[in-house]
Motif scaffolding. Structure first.
Motif, short mmCIF file in Angstrom:
data_model
loop_
_atom_site.label_atom_id
_atom_site.label_comp_id
_atom_site.label_asym_id
_atom_site.label_seq_id
_atom_site.Cartn_x
_atom_site.Cartn_y
_atom_site.Cartn_z
N LEU A 11 -22.70 -51.57 0.66
CA LEU A 11 -23.80 -52.51 0.97
C LEU A 11 -24.36 -52.83 -0.59
O LEU A 11 -24.62 -52.20 -1.23
N LEU A 12 -24.42 -54.07 -0.74
CA LEU A 12 -24.87 -54.82 -1.93
C LEU A 12 -25.89 -55.77 -1.57
O LEU A 12 -25.48 -57.11 -1.40
N GLY A 13 -27.15 -55.93 -1.08
CA GLY A 13 -27.86 -56.63 -0.64
C GLY A 13 -27.29 -56.94 0.87
O GLY A 13 -27.12 -55.98 1.62
N LEU A 14 -27.57 -58.18 1.23
CA LEU A 14 -26.73 -58.53 2.65
C LEU A 14 -25.31 -58.64 2.61
O LEU A 14 -24.74 -58.87 3.51
N GLN A 15 -24.83 -58.64 1.29
CA GLN A 15 -23.37 -58.49 1.37
C GLN A 15 -22.84 -57.12 1.56
O GLN A 15 -23.60 -56.13 1.11
N ALA A 16 -21.62 -57.16 2.09
CA ALA A 16 -21.11 -55.57 2.54
C ALA A 16 -19.47 -55.87 1.88
O ALA A 16 -18.75 -56.12 2.76
N PRO A 17 -19.57 -55.60 0.51
CA PRO A 17 -17.98 -55.66 0.04
C PRO A 17 -17.12 -54.55 0.83
O PRO A 17 -17.42 -53.41 1.18
N ASP A 18 -16.10 -54.90 0.71
CA ASP A 18 -14.79 -54.01 1.60
C ASP A 18 -14.54 -53.00 0.38
O ASP A 18 -14.73 -52.95 -0.84
N VAL A 19 -14.65 -51.67 1.05
CA VAL A 19 -14.14 -50.45 0.26
C VAL A 19 -12.84 -49.77 0.76
O VAL A 19 -13.02 -49.58 2.15
N THR A 20 -12.12 -49.53 0.26
CA THR A 20 -10.78 -48.76 0.60
C THR A 20 -11.04 -47.39 0.24
O THR A 20 -11.22 -47.02 -1.07
N VAL A 21 -11.13 -46.39 1.14
CA VAL A 21 -11.12 -45.08 0.81
C VAL A 21 -9.76 -44.44 0.84
O VAL A 21 -9.01 -44.26 1.73
N GLU A 22 -9.53 -43.85 -0.37
CA GLU A 22 -8.07 -43.49 -0.71
C GLU A 22 -8.22 -41.84 -0.80
O GLU A 22 -8.93 -41.39 -1.56
N VAL A 23 -7.34 -41.17 -0.13
CA VAL A 23 -7.26 -39.82 -0.15
C VAL A 23 -5.88 -39.35 -0.36
O VAL A 23 -4.91 -39.65 -0.13
N ASP A 24 -5.92 -38.59 -1.69
CA ASP A 24 -4.69 -37.86 -2.06
C ASP A 24 -4.64 -36.29 -1.97
O ASP A 24 -5.80 -35.77 -2.36
N LEU A 25 -3.68 -35.89 -1.46
CA LEU A 25 -3.36 -34.09 -1.43
C LEU A 25 -2.42 -33.88 -2.40
O LEU A 25 -1.32 -34.47 -2.24
N ALA A 26 -2.54 -33.26 -3.40
CA ALA A 26 -1.71 -32.63 -4.24
C ALA A 26 -1.53 -31.25 -4.39
O ALA A 26 -2.56 -30.48 -4.35
N ASN A 27 -0.34 -30.60 -4.80
CA ASN A 27 -0.27 -29.10 -5.29
C ASN A 27 -1.07 -28.86 -6.50
O ASN A 27 -1.16 -30.00 -7.42
N GLY A 28 -1.55 -27.58 -6.84
CA GLY A 28 -2.22 -27.41 -8.16
C GLY A 28 -3.30 -26.72 -7.66
O GLY A 28 -3.79 -26.21 -6.71
N LEU A 29 -4.09 -26.46 -8.61
CA LEU A 29 -5.53 -25.55 -8.54
C LEU A 29 -6.40 -26.33 -7.42
O LEU A 29 -6.71 -27.41 -7.49
#
Length: 539
Positions: A11-29
């Protein structure tokens, strides 16, 4: 390792810009990182999501390095609306869901620690922005003969889903729990259902029918003008203000009925159209104040006189709408007008003329609609009884002048109607009959409003420049009367134009008058009378 991408909106005022939720799972700590210019409440989603997934009986990949990116990176993100897409992204990246099945959906919702979904503010602006993007995509595809962007289906919590479903031609699903969402998409993934309409949904999952929702909504209800006894001049001024979209200032002693009149003004306005109702509801949704059961009801905002300029016009960071925007398509009632801070009143000057407010902050700005009708009330002097026949005033002429001088000339110039509201004697008040009902007055208002729409496409309050000369022509006698009044009263050009607009509305209220009739001298004479309510002007 796994990667998932889901859709949501910020939400940015009455504008609602598109948001891409990117999730990455990787080996490691093992870790859980969230990036993408997230505010504190978004960063706290890590703990909510972790607990919600575990307490729902699902597997949280605690042995993986989890990275969540909210793209684009330079767009601020706030509130808990991204909890649901982050949780679904983690489940998809870990193989518990097929994220390709989620591509045509958009998600928003805050998660409790148990996995239950909570409503978020701004659901209506998000869906409106999504619909606007789809409409733009269709226009571009028609021009270029290219592919169109598929309309996203929305998954929202209870409360948010109801308000989003008010948007026409939008597919909205209501989900009460994280498990409801997971079970639904597992059904699609396993092939038990091809589409949302054919599947046997989980208990807490349902598709909202916009047509049925609109049918179930109650008609707007307002206080009735029949409660007001007497006050014929003030009632006439309210009718003119409602018919032409004019701003109104009522001056009178305490208890004369100014607040009672102002609170009933919304019931005189024409019913809101779909576009106006959506925009008004979207502004309220930004502040989390929209009640979908009050759909189509014109807002009436009455802030206390201690309200600051930021409270009235909006502000903060990111920018939030103020009272003038929350009153969009409705009434902003400012009681005890001279008691408001001078800075707050002066901040109203531009929105009164333009119908919008542009809020600029360091690195961020937003524009909100503010096409409200101002209904202001004030006492004529500090004690309230200057010129009253009921009680003797204790104020000196200098005190009266100083009190009324708290309202600047430029602000008063922008208020079309100044009307005096006299208190009725007790015996006369008790013997008076009930006043004319709002329904009869609204019928005349709607008729005059329709004349203006047929003539110029908008209300008379918006007439300016050449349009004022074209659609509000003056008879020679009316023009002479206006020039004489302007010279004797020292009216500014803005005040003269407002008199013409008010006279245009008075002419439109004539039951047999055509929409293109010229303004006559009696219309101008009545309009001039609404510029002399401040008693201090005669000092």
């Amino acid at each position: 390792m796994g990667l998932a991408q889901l859709h949501s909106r910020a939400l940015l005022g009455l504008q609602a810009p598109d948001v891409t939720v990117e999730v990455d799972l990787a080996n490691g700590l093992p870790s859980f990182s969230l990036v993408g210019l997230a505010e504190v409440e978004v960063r706290e989603a890590k703990e909510r999501v972790r607990s919600a997934i575990s307490n729902s009986g699902l597997e949280f990949p605690s042995n993986k390095r989890i990275t969540v990116n909210l793209a684009p990176a330079d767009l601020p993100k706030d509130s808990g609306r991204f909890d649901l897409p982050i949780a679904l992204g983690i489940l998809a990246a870990s193989g518990q869901l097929e994220w390709r099945a989620l591509e045509t959906f958009a998600f928003a919702g805050e998660l409790s620690l148990s996995g239950a979904l909570r409503a978020v503010r701004g659901a209506l602006p998000m869906v409106l922005a999504s619909q606007a993007l789809q409409a733009q995509s269709l226009v571009l595809s028609d021009d270029s003969a290219g592919p169109t962007q598929a309309a996203l289906q929305w998954v929202l919590p209870p409360g948010s889903a109801q308000e989003a479903a008010l948007v026409p031609d939008c597919v909205v699903y209501e989900a009460k729990h994280l498990l409801d969402v997971v079970q639904y998409f597992k059904q699609i993934q396993s092939g038990t259902a091809a589409t949302g309409a054919e599947c046997a949904p989980p208990t807490g999952w349902s598709r909202l029918d916009a047509a049925a929702l609109h049918t179930a909504l109650a008609q707007p209800r307002y206080a009735d003008m029949a409660d007001v006894k007497g006050q014929s001049a003030a009632r006439r001024a309210l009718e003119i203000a409602a018919a032409g979209g004019h701003h109104l200032l009522m001056v009178g002693s305490p208890g004369a009925g100014k607040s009672m009149l102002a609170q009933r003004m919304a019931g005189l306005l024409p019913p809101m159209g779909l576009a106006d109702a959506l925009q008004s509801a979207a502004v309220a949704s930004l502040n989390g104040q929209f009640d979908w059961q009050h759909w189509g009801t014109r807002p009436v905002r009455s802030p206390h006189h201690t309200a600051s300029a930021v409270a009235l016009v909006g502000g903060a960071s990111p920018p939030r709408p103020g009272e003038i925007s929350l009153a969009h398509q409705g009434i902003l009632f400012l009681d005890e007008l001279p008691e408001f801070p001078r800075m707050a009143l002066e901040a109203l000057r531009e929105p009164l003329e333009t119908g919008t407010i542009h809020i600029a902050r360091a690195g961020r700005s937003a524009q909100f609609p503010a096409r409200f009708q101002l209904a202001a009330a004030m006492n004529p002097c500090p004690c309230g009884y200057w010129g009253s026949a009921m009680r003797k005033c204790r104020c000196s002429p200098d005190q009266v002048a100083r009190y009324q001088a708290r309202l600047s000339g430029p602000l008063l110039d922008r208020i079309d109607l100044h009307v005096e509201v006299q208190a009725m004697p007790a015996a006369e008040l008790m013997a008076a009959q009930a006043g004319e009902a709002s329904a009869a007055m609204q019928a005349r208002v709607i008729a005059a409003h329709n004349k203006a729409l047929a003539r110029q496409g908008y209300t008379n309050q918006g007439l300016q420049g050449q349009a004022l000369e074209q659609f509000a022509p003056l008879q020679p006698s009316a023009q002479g009367l206006l020039q004489s009044a302007a010279a004797s009263m020292g009216l500014s050009a803005r005040a003269m134009h407002k008199i013409v607009r008010v006279a245009r509305t008075i002419a439109d209220l004539e039951p047999m008058g055509p929409a293109d009739a010229a303004i006559e001298s009696n219309h101008v004479a009545e309009a001039i009378q609404y510029r002399r309510a401040l008693l201090g002007q005669d000092l």
